[in-house]
Design a protein around this motif. Structure first.
Motif, PDB file in Angstrom:
ATOM      1  N   LYS A 294     -91.782 -15.811  26.964  1.00 50.74           N
ATOM      2  CA  LYS A 294     -91.078 -16.156  28.195  1.00 50.74           C
ATOM      3  C   LYS A 294     -89.644 -16.528  27.862  1.00 50.74           C
ATOM      4  CE  LYS A 294     -91.287 -19.128  32.219  1.00 50.74           C
ATOM      5  NZ  LYS A 294     -92.096 -20.071  32.989  1.00 50.74           N
TER       6      LYS A 294
ATOM      7  N   SER B 170     -84.939 -12.540  33.762  1.00 46.67           N
ATOM      8  CA  SER B 170     -85.995 -13.483  33.378  1.00 46.67           C
ATOM      9  C   SER B 170     -87.317 -12.747  33.243  1.00 46.67           C
ATOM     10  CB  SER B 170     -86.139 -14.572  34.435  1.00 46.67           C
ATOM     11  OG  SER B 170     -84.953 -15.294  34.559  1.00 46.67           O
TER      12      SER B 170
ATOM     13  N   ASN C 176     -91.610 -13.236  31.694  1.00 46.25           N
ATOM     14  CA  ASN C 176     -92.673 -14.171  31.306  1.00 46.25           C
ATOM     15  C   ASN C 176     -93.401 -13.702  30.056  1.00 46.25           C
ATOM     16  OD1 ASN C 176     -92.343 -16.075  33.382  1.00 46.25           O
ATOM     17  ND2 ASN C 176     -93.387 -14.709  34.811  1.00 46.25           N
TER      18      ASN C 176
END
Length: 94
Positions: free
Chosen positions: A44, A76, A78
Motif C-alpha cells: 500500500k 494511490s 492498496n
C-alpha cells in the motif's frame, strides 16, 4: 516507457512516462526508461509518475489519481504487482 495501471474493476491510467517510483515491499524504488526487466510485489502506498507529456485531467476520472504538476501524477494503491519488460510497465493494483 509505456505505463498502464489496472485494477480488477477498471484501467486507472495509461500513458508514457520518464520515471516511475513504486512502493515495493522492501521500500520505495524508482524505474527509468531503458530499465532491465523486473517483476516486483507492491505494498500500500503511492505510485509517482513523471510523465513524458502534459497530464490530461479530463481523460481520467479516478479518485486515486492526484496531479501534483502538469507533468507529474501520484496514484494511490492498496498493493499489487508490477512487471516491466521492453519499456512497457504494467501495474496490477488493488
Amino acid at each position: 516507457m509505456q505505463v498502464e495501471i489496472l485494477t480488477p474493476v477498471s484501467s486507472i491510467y495509461s500513458g508514457t512516462a520518464e520515471a516511475v517510483s513504486l512502493p515495493g515491499l522492501d521500500g520505495v524504488f524508482q524505474v527509468l526508461n531503458g530499465h532491465a526487466a523486473i517483476i516486483s510485489a507492491l505494498k500500500k502506498g503511492v505510485v509517482d509518475i513523471d510523465l513524458s507529456e502534459k497530464f490530461d485531467a479530463e481523460k481520467y476520472s479516478s479518485e486515486q489519481i492526484k496531479s501534483t504538476s502538469s507533468n507529474k501524477i501520484s496514484v494511490s494503491i492498496n498493493g499489487g504487482v508490477v512487471e516491466l519488460q521492453n519499456d512497457k510497465m504494467i501495474i496490477l493494483a488493488e
